[in-house]
Motif scaffolding. Structure first.
Motif, PDB file in Angstrom:
ATOM      1  N   LEU A 129       0.832  -1.209   0.000  1.00 50.95           N
ATOM      2  CA  LEU A 129       0.000   0.000   0.000  1.00 50.95           C
ATOM      3  C   LEU A 129       0.867   1.260   0.000  1.00 50.95           C
ATOM      4  O   LEU A 129       0.426   2.327  -0.436  1.00 50.95           O
ATOM      5  CB  LEU A 129      -0.943   0.012   1.206  1.00 50.95           C
ATOM      6  CG  LEU A 129      -1.990  -1.108   1.255  1.00 50.95           C
ATOM      7  CD1 LEU A 129      -2.820  -1.006   2.518  1.00 50.95           C
ATOM      8  CD2 LEU A 129      -2.903  -1.047   0.031  1.00 50.95           C
ATOM      9  N   GLY A 160      -2.188   3.059  -3.441  1.00 50.38           N
ATOM     10  CA  GLY A 160      -3.309   3.543  -2.640  1.00 50.38           C
ATOM     11  C   GLY A 160      -4.360   4.201  -3.525  1.00 50.38           C
ATOM     12  O   GLY A 160      -5.565   3.981  -3.362  1.00 50.38           O
ATOM     13  N   LEU A 161      -3.882   4.969  -4.488  1.00 48.95           N
ATOM     14  CA  LEU A 161      -4.788   5.689  -5.379  1.00 48.95           C
ATOM     15  C   LEU A 161      -5.537   4.723  -6.320  1.00 48.95           C
ATOM     16  O   LEU A 161      -6.742   4.899  -6.563  1.00 48.95           O
ATOM     17  CB  LEU A 161      -3.978   6.714  -6.180  1.00 48.95           C
ATOM     18  CG  LEU A 161      -4.749   7.749  -6.973  1.00 48.95           C
ATOM     19  CD1 LEU A 161      -5.728   8.517  -6.101  1.00 48.95           C
ATOM     20  CD2 LEU A 161      -3.784   8.732  -7.645  1.00 48.95           C
ATOM     21  N   GLU A 167      -8.224   3.247  -4.227  1.00 46.09           N
ATOM     22  CA  GLU A 167      -9.260   4.265  -4.029  1.00 46.09           C
ATOM     23  C   GLU A 167     -10.201   4.358  -5.232  1.00 46.09           C
ATOM     24  O   GLU A 167     -11.418   4.386  -5.085  1.00 46.09           O
ATOM     25  CB  GLU A 167      -8.614   5.657  -3.912  1.00 46.09           C
ATOM     26  CG  GLU A 167      -7.846   5.900  -2.672  1.00 46.09           C
ATOM     27  CD  GLU A 167      -8.760   6.277  -1.544  1.00 46.09           C
ATOM     28  OE1 GLU A 167      -9.374   7.335  -1.593  1.00 46.09           O
ATOM     29  OE2 GLU A 167      -8.856   5.463  -0.610  1.00 46.09           O
ATOM     30  N   ASP A 225     -12.428  -5.085   1.085  1.00 47.34           N
ATOM     31  CA  ASP A 225     -12.399  -5.061   2.542  1.00 47.34           C
ATOM     32  C   ASP A 225     -11.352  -4.086   3.092  1.00 47.34           C
ATOM     33  O   ASP A 225     -11.269  -3.885   4.303  1.00 47.34           O
ATOM     34  CB  ASP A 225     -12.123  -6.480   3.038  1.00 47.34           C
ATOM     35  CG  ASP A 225     -13.001  -6.840   4.216  1.00 47.34           C
ATOM     36  OD1 ASP A 225     -14.137  -6.346   4.269  1.00 47.34           O
ATOM     37  OD2 ASP A 225     -12.541  -7.604   5.086  1.00 47.34           O
ATOM     38  N   LEU A 226     -10.571  -3.483   2.203  1.00 51.51           N
ATOM     39  CA  LEU A 226      -9.615  -2.445   2.634  1.00 51.51           C
ATOM     40  C   LEU A 226     -10.301  -1.098   2.873  1.00 51.51           C
ATOM     41  O   LEU A 226      -9.675  -0.169   3.387  1.00 51.51           O
ATOM     42  CB  LEU A 226      -8.500  -2.260   1.592  1.00 51.51           C
ATOM     43  CG  LEU A 226      -7.428  -3.357   1.515  1.00 51.51           C
ATOM     44  CD1 LEU A 226      -6.595  -3.197   0.259  1.00 51.51           C
ATOM     45  CD2 LEU A 226      -6.524  -3.314   2.746  1.00 51.51           C
ATOM     46  N   PRO A 274     -12.464   0.251   5.087  1.00 54.48           N
ATOM     47  CA  PRO A 274     -12.364   0.942   6.386  1.00 54.48           C
ATOM     48  C   PRO A 274     -10.940   1.391   6.703  1.00 54.48           C
ATOM     49  O   PRO A 274     -10.730   2.440   7.308  1.00 54.48           O
ATOM     50  CB  PRO A 274     -12.812  -0.129   7.404  1.00 54.48           C
ATOM     51  CG  PRO A 274     -13.481  -1.200   6.607  1.00 54.48           C
ATOM     52  CD  PRO A 274     -12.900  -1.159   5.242  1.00 54.48           C
ATOM     53  N   LEU A 275      -9.970   0.605   6.244  1.00 51.23           N
ATOM     54  CA  LEU A 275      -8.569   0.957   6.457  1.00 51.23           C
ATOM     55  C   LEU A 275      -8.227   2.235   5.669  1.00 51.23           C
ATOM     56  O   LEU A 275      -7.539   3.125   6.189  1.00 51.23           O
ATOM     57  CB  LEU A 275      -7.717  -0.222   5.985  1.00 51.23           C
ATOM     58  CG  LEU A 275      -6.309  -0.379   6.528  1.00 51.23           C
ATOM     59  CD1 LEU A 275      -5.846  -1.824   6.346  1.00 51.23           C
ATOM     60  CD2 LEU A 275      -5.340   0.548   5.845  1.00 51.23           C
ATOM     61  N   MET A 276      -8.739   2.316   4.433  1.00 53.48           N
ATOM     62  CA  MET A 276      -8.485   3.514   3.626  1.00 53.48           C
ATOM     63  C   MET A 276      -9.113   4.754   4.279  1.00 53.48           C
ATOM     64  O   MET A 276      -8.528   5.836   4.258  1.00 53.48           O
ATOM     65  CB  MET A 276      -9.024   3.332   2.198  1.00 53.48           C
ATOM     66  CG  MET A 276      -8.422   2.180   1.434  1.00 53.48           C
ATOM     67  SD  MET A 276      -6.608   2.192   1.266  1.00 53.48           S
ATOM     68  CE  MET A 276      -6.398   3.306  -0.103  1.00 53.48           C
ATOM     69  N   ALA A 331      -9.566   5.167   7.483  1.00 58.15           N
ATOM     70  CA  ALA A 331      -8.730   5.497   8.643  1.00 58.15           C
ATOM     71  C   ALA A 331      -7.465   6.235   8.204  1.00 58.15           C
ATOM     72  O   ALA A 331      -7.029   7.181   8.858  1.00 58.15           O
ATOM     73  CB  ALA A 331      -8.382   4.226   9.430  1.00 58.15           C
ATOM     74  N   VAL A 332      -6.888   5.807   7.088  1.00 51.03           N
ATOM     75  CA  VAL A 332      -5.677   6.469   6.578  1.00 51.03           C
ATOM     76  C   VAL A 332      -6.000   7.891   6.121  1.00 51.03           C
ATOM     77  O   VAL A 332      -5.249   8.831   6.386  1.00 51.03           O
ATOM     78  CB  VAL A 332      -5.048   5.670   5.415  1.00 51.03           C
ATOM     79  CG1 VAL A 332      -3.899   6.442   4.783  1.00 51.03           C
ATOM     80  CG2 VAL A 332      -4.552   4.324   5.913  1.00 51.03           C
ATOM     81  N   HIS A 333      -7.157   8.054   5.461  1.00 49.67           N
ATOM     82  CA  HIS A 333      -7.576   9.399   5.037  1.00 49.67           C
ATOM     83  C   HIS A 333      -7.756  10.319   6.231  1.00 49.67           C
ATOM     84  O   HIS A 333      -7.294  11.460   6.204  1.00 49.67           O
ATOM     85  CB  HIS A 333      -8.887   9.330   4.258  1.00 49.67           C
ATOM     86  CG  HIS A 333      -8.640   9.150   2.817  1.00 49.67           C
ATOM     87  ND1 HIS A 333      -8.259  10.177   1.997  1.00 49.67           N
ATOM     88  CD2 HIS A 333      -8.667   8.044   2.054  1.00 49.67           C
ATOM     89  CE1 HIS A 333      -8.081   9.713   0.778  1.00 49.67           C
ATOM     90  NE2 HIS A 333      -8.323   8.416   0.788  1.00 49.67           N
ATOM     91  N   TRP A 338      -6.451  10.125   9.109  1.00 48.03           N
ATOM     92  CA  TRP A 338      -5.144  10.429   9.704  1.00 48.03           C
ATOM     93  C   TRP A 338      -4.362  11.416   8.838  1.00 48.03           C
ATOM     94  O   TRP A 338      -3.817  12.388   9.345  1.00 48.03           O
ATOM     95  CB  TRP A 338      -4.356   9.131   9.911  1.00 48.03           C
ATOM     96  CG  TRP A 338      -3.122   9.290  10.747  1.00 48.03           C
ATOM     97  CD1 TRP A 338      -3.045   9.243  12.109  1.00 48.03           C
ATOM     98  CD2 TRP A 338      -1.791   9.528  10.277  1.00 48.03           C
ATOM     99  NE1 TRP A 338      -1.740   9.438  12.517  1.00 48.03           N
ATOM    100  CE2 TRP A 338      -0.952   9.615  11.409  1.00 48.03           C
ATOM    101  CE3 TRP A 338      -1.225   9.676   9.018  1.00 48.03           C
ATOM    102  CZ2 TRP A 338       0.416   9.838  11.319  1.00 48.03           C
ATOM    103  CZ3 TRP A 338       0.143   9.907   8.933  1.00 48.03           C
ATOM    104  CH2 TRP A 338       0.950   9.984  10.068  1.00 48.03           C
ATOM    105  N   SER A 339      -4.345  11.162   7.526  1.00 43.61           N
ATOM    106  CA  SER A 339      -3.505  12.032   6.689  1.00 43.61           C
ATOM    107  C   SER A 339      -4.128  13.405   6.493  1.00 43.61           C
ATOM    108  O   SER A 339      -3.418  14.406   6.388  1.00 43.61           O
ATOM    109  CB  SER A 339      -3.140  11.372   5.353  1.00 43.61           C
ATOM    110  OG  SER A 339      -4.256  10.855   4.707  1.00 43.61           O
TER     111      SER A 339
END
Lengths: 110, 110
Positions: A25, A31-32, A35, A94-95, A97-99, A101-103, A105-106
Motif C-alpha cells: 500500500l 493507494g490511489l 481508491e 475489505d480495505l 475501512p482501512l483507507m 482510517a488512513v484518510h 489520519w492524513s
C-alpha cells in the motif's frame, strides 16, 4: 522467550503479511488505484489511466499485476469479447475501512 | 488535465505523505513498535527490546530514530537523570484507529 514475551507476541500482531500489505500500500500509486476501484467499481485500463493521469501506463500496468498477485485486484476477461477490466477482490474491497482510517489520519497530519 | 480528472484528483488522495506513511508502517517491526507504545505507554529501550525480542537492538535503534524523524515517536530525556524513554507523539497516538482497521483486515485475510 519468557511468559511475558509470549503473552505480548500473542497480543501484538507479528503477521508478516500485515507488514507486507502495508509495504504494498506504501508503493507509489497503489493507494490511489485502490481508491479509484473502491469508488468507481470495475474500470478498464484506459479509464484507470485517465483517473490516475500522472502515473505512466507502464507503471500502472506493473502495479495492477502486483495488486493482482497480492489478491487485492481481479483482472476480468469476458469470453468472446476483447474487453478486459479491473476490479477489487473481496479482500481488496475489505480495505475500505482501512483507507478511511488512513484518510482521516492524513487529512489531520499531512 | 480535464475537468473530470481535476475532480477526481480532488476526491482521491494524492498526498505523498499518505504513501510515505504507508511505506514507513510497512517496514519490518515499525507496526509492532507502534502497537507496543500504544498499549504500554512510555517504554525504555530495554523494555521495548524485551517486547519485540526477535528484532535486534541495532535495528530497533534505527527504527526508533526513523519513527522519531517522522514525528510518530518521542525520545524523552529527563534533566539530571540518565533515563531515556520512548513514547508516541500525538500524531503517533492518532494512528490507533488505523491500527485497529489493519488488525481487523489482517485477522480476516492473513
Amino acid at each position: 522467550m519468557n511468559q511475558a514475551t509470549l503473552k505480548q507476541s500473542d497480543t501484538f500482531c507479528l503477521c508478516p503479511r500485515f507488514e507486507h500489505t502495508f509495504s504494498i500500500l506504501g508503493k507509489k500509486w497503489n493507494g490511489l488505484i485502490i481508491e479509484v476501484l473502491l469508488h468507481e467499481g470495475s474500470q478498464r485500463f484506459k479509464d484507470l489511466a485517465a483517473s490516475i493521469d500522472r502515473c505512466s501506463d507502464r507503471v500502472l500496468c506493473e502495479r495492477l499485476k502486483e495488486l493482482e498477485q497480492e489478491g487485492i485486484v481481479n483482472r476480468n476477461t469476458y469470453p468472446g469479447e476483447s474487453r478486459v477490466d479491473y476490479s477489487l477482490t473481496e479482500q481488496g474491497r475489505d480495505l475500505a475501512p482501512l483507507m478511511v482510517a488512513v484518510h482521516d489520519w492524513s487529512n489531520k497530519w499531512c
